[in-house]
Write a protein that holds these residues in place. Structure first.
Motif, mmCIF file in Angstrom:
data_model
loop_
_atom_site.group_PDB
_atom_site.id
_atom_site.type_symbol
_atom_site.label_atom_id
_atom_site.label_comp_id
_atom_site.label_asym_id
_atom_site.label_seq_id
_atom_site.Cartn_x
_atom_site.Cartn_y
_atom_site.Cartn_z
ATOM 1 N N TYR A 1 0.769 -1.262 -0.040
ATOM 2 C CA TYR A 1 0.020 0.030 0.128
ATOM 3 C C TYR A 1 0.772 1.070 -0.310
ATOM 4 O O TYR A 1 0.368 2.374 -0.309
ATOM 5 C CB TYR A 1 -0.824 -0.129 1.297
ATOM 6 N N GLY A 2 2.165 1.166 0.267
ATOM 7 C CA GLY A 2 2.902 2.301 0.172
ATOM 8 C C GLY A 2 2.800 3.234 1.466
ATOM 9 O O GLY A 2 3.265 4.263 1.527
ATOM 10 N N TRP A 3 2.604 2.436 2.538
ATOM 11 C CA TRP A 3 2.550 3.323 3.593
ATOM 12 C C TRP A 3 3.818 2.938 4.619
ATOM 13 O O TRP A 3 4.445 2.083 4.280
ATOM 14 C CB TRP A 3 1.210 2.747 4.761
ATOM 15 N N PRO A 4 4.069 4.038 5.368
ATOM 16 C CA PRO A 4 5.443 3.527 6.293
ATOM 17 C C PRO A 4 5.302 2.703 7.506
ATOM 18 O O PRO A 4 4.021 2.516 7.973
ATOM 19 C CB PRO A 4 5.494 5.156 7.138
ATOM 20 N N TYR A 5 6.278 1.954 7.673
ATOM 21 C CA TYR A 5 6.126 1.053 8.733
ATOM 22 C C TYR A 5 5.708 1.677 10.221
ATOM 23 O O TYR A 5 6.469 2.727 10.317
ATOM 24 C CB TYR A 5 7.380 0.241 8.957
ATOM 25 N N TYR A 6 5.109 1.113 11.037
ATOM 26 C CA TYR A 6 4.752 1.855 12.433
ATOM 27 C C TYR A 6 5.661 1.250 13.513
ATOM 28 O O TYR A 6 5.825 1.905 14.427
ATOM 29 C CB TYR A 6 3.394 1.443 12.623
ATOM 30 N N TRP A 7 6.419 0.306 13.178
ATOM 31 C CA TRP A 7 7.110 -0.364 14.154
ATOM 32 C C TRP A 7 8.478 0.149 14.555
ATOM 33 O O TRP A 7 9.177 0.209 15.671
ATOM 34 C CB TRP A 7 7.220 -1.930 14.198
ATOM 35 N N PRO A 8 9.260 0.669 13.554
ATOM 36 C CA PRO A 8 10.798 1.219 13.671
ATOM 37 C C PRO A 8 10.879 2.433 14.241
ATOM 38 O O PRO A 8 11.890 3.099 14.683
ATOM 39 C CB PRO A 8 11.531 0.749 12.340
ATOM 40 N N GLY A 9 9.880 3.322 13.967
ATOM 41 C CA GLY A 9 9.956 4.948 14.134
ATOM 42 C C GLY A 9 10.064 5.344 15.530
ATOM 43 O O GLY A 9 9.516 4.470 16.402
ATOM 44 N N PRO A 10 9.938 6.588 15.839
ATOM 45 C CA PRO A 10 10.045 7.052 17.369
ATOM 46 C C PRO A 10 8.792 7.208 17.533
ATOM 47 O O PRO A 10 8.500 7.584 18.870
ATOM 48 C CB PRO A 10 10.955 8.431 17.260
ATOM 49 N N LEU A 11 7.820 7.453 16.814
ATOM 50 C CA LEU A 11 6.462 8.027 16.999
ATOM 51 C C LEU A 11 5.345 6.785 17.151
ATOM 52 O O LEU A 11 5.755 5.570 16.933
ATOM 53 C CB LEU A 11 6.105 8.939 16.186
ATOM 54 N N LEU A 12 4.211 7.074 17.393
ATOM 55 C CA LEU A 12 3.156 6.050 17.440
ATOM 56 C C LEU A 12 3.114 5.274 16.431
ATOM 57 O O LEU A 12 2.834 4.005 16.189
ATOM 58 C CB LEU A 12 1.867 6.619 17.976
ATOM 59 N N TRP A 13 2.944 5.808 15.233
ATOM 60 C CA TRP A 13 3.068 5.204 13.793
ATOM 61 C C TRP A 13 4.167 5.300 12.963
ATOM 62 O O TRP A 13 4.388 5.831 11.939
ATOM 63 C CB TRP A 13 1.787 5.995 13.147
ATOM 64 N N GLY A 14 5.453 5.044 13.604
ATOM 65 C CA GLY A 14 6.656 5.146 13.041
ATOM 66 C C GLY A 14 7.275 6.429 13.285
ATOM 67 O O GLY A 14 7.656 7.058 13.906
ATOM 68 N N PRO A 15 7.172 6.918 11.687
ATOM 69 C CA PRO A 15 7.486 8.636 11.536
ATOM 70 C C PRO A 15 6.268 9.585 11.887
ATOM 71 O O PRO A 15 6.476 10.694 11.690
ATOM 72 C CB PRO A 15 7.832 8.518 10.075
ATOM 73 N N LEU A 16 5.188 9.163 12.204
ATOM 74 C CA LEU A 16 3.959 9.603 12.254
ATOM 75 C C LEU A 16 3.311 9.411 13.759
ATOM 76 O O LEU A 16 3.445 8.542 14.243
ATOM 77 C CB LEU A 16 2.934 9.567 11.167
ATOM 78 N N GLU A 17 2.592 10.798 14.101
ATOM 79 C CA GLU A 17 1.577 10.425 15.543
ATOM 80 C C GLU A 17 0.349 10.042 15.144
ATOM 81 O O GLU A 17 -0.006 9.359 16.138
ATOM 82 C CB GLU A 17 1.470 11.896 15.842
ATOM 83 N N ALA A 18 -0.228 10.107 13.685
ATOM 84 C CA ALA A 18 -1.384 9.445 13.781
ATOM 85 C C ALA A 18 -1.474 9.255 12.235
ATOM 86 O O ALA A 18 -0.628 9.732 11.376
ATOM 87 C CB ALA A 18 -2.375 10.433 13.801
ATOM 88 N N PRO A 19 -2.252 8.106 11.614
ATOM 89 C CA PRO A 19 -2.466 7.708 10.351
ATOM 90 C C PRO A 19 -2.988 8.881 9.370
ATOM 91 O O PRO A 19 -2.357 9.012 8.300
ATOM 92 C CB PRO A 19 -3.530 6.528 10.520
ATOM 93 N N GLY A 20 -3.724 9.716 9.964
ATOM 94 C CA GLY A 20 -4.300 10.722 9.249
ATOM 95 C C GLY A 20 -3.260 11.874 8.680
ATOM 96 O O GLY A 20 -3.411 12.994 7.749
ATOM 97 N N ALA A 21 -2.051 11.685 9.376
ATOM 98 C CA ALA A 21 -0.895 12.850 8.885
ATOM 99 C C ALA A 21 -0.209 12.161 7.867
ATOM 100 O O ALA A 21 0.864 12.868 7.336
ATOM 101 C CB ALA A 21 0.125 12.938 10.287
#
Length: 273
Positions: A102-122
């Motif tokens: 889908y071309g979405w960033p991984y949520y597990w390696p980043g510093p924020l709740l959704w990887g590089p993002l705070e929320a999916p809507g960002a």
């Protein structure tokens, strides 16, 4: 907005070009207490197949007139997405293939709740161009993904206070912006007239999955005297402030503010070098 999982169960799921079934379950990450997937029952459309929908794909949630969730995907995208076997746990390898598809960033390696993002809507697709080579992810089952409705089930997991077992978990309440689980609802009806209590995930010491029991770092009397939760009434910020004051714990919105300030400070410091 805070959402209740039971209110959303069996909500109709609609892709951009038609209905795809209904919501059967949620899978949450038991380390961060965040909803990672919606599990869909696709009926006769994709029989004998487990279909997972990431919050990245959720466009809107409707409860006013009818229970419905809009998904910003086409039926073909969902049909062609990586398939997971029905009776096996979600593996990290599957997740890697799924997010790459889908071309979405991984949520597990980043510093924020959704990887590089705070929320999916960002998420902004142009900020995450496709990578020339597939990213690697560890193989094997991901033991941190759990079913919400397995926990609240018919009787629900028991709640173990510091000095006594009481009640059981009957509901999850989550924030539909960050998809963080804000509260677990504990049924304590044998302590009349106080029937239900809200417990934040931060107050949970650990969960014994084999015992089906949630251990909290609070004693029975403290929970008994807590502001009662009434399901028929909305959870207001005033109520939440009373709740956190009673437990002498820092509210999650203050913790979020501190986290954002720290991140902004780190960015500014990096910019000075």
């Amino acid at each position: 907005m805070l959402r209740k999982t039971k209110e959303l169960r069996h909500a109709k799921l609609s892709a951009r070009d038609g209905k795809i079934g209904h919501l059967e379950d949620f899978y949450f990450d038991d380390q961060t207490w965040t909803m990672r997937y919606l599990a869909a029952d696709t009926g006769d459309w994709l029989p004998q197949r487990k279909v997972l929908i990431s919050p990245f794909a959720v466009a809107a949630i409707h409860l006013e007139r009818h229970k419905a969730i809009e998904v910003n995907l086409t039926k073909k995208q969902i049909k062609d997405s990586p398939s997971i076997e029905t009776h096996k746990p979600v593996s990290r390898q599957f997740e890697a293939e799924y997010f790459q598809y889908y071309g979405w960033p991984y949520y597990w390696p980043g510093p924020l709740l959704w990887g590089p993002l705070e929320a999916p809507g960002a998420f902004i697709p142009s900020a995450f161009p496709p990578e020339p080579h597939p990213r690697q992810a560890p193989e094997g089952p991901d033991a941190h993904l759990r079913s919400v409705f397995e926990i609240i089930g018919f009787n629900g997991y028991q709640v173990q206070a510091l000095d006594e077992v009481f009640g059981h978990i009957e509901e999850f309440i989550f924030d539909d912006q960050t998809w963080s689980i804000r509260y677990l609802v504990a049924d304590r009806r044998h302590w009349l007239p106080a029937k239900r209590a809200l417990l934040a995930p931060q107050w949970i010491s650990w969960v014994s999955w084999p015992e089906a029991r949630v251990y909290i770092d609070l004693d029975k009397e403290t929970v008994r005297r807590a502001p009662e939760y009434e399901p028929s009434k909305p959870i207001t910020r005033e109520y939440e402030e009373k709740l956190f004051t009673h437990y002498t714990r820092q509210p999650y919105w203050e913790m979020q503010g501190a986290s954002k300030s720290s991140q902004e400070k780190q960015k500014a410091e990096r910019g000075n070098f």
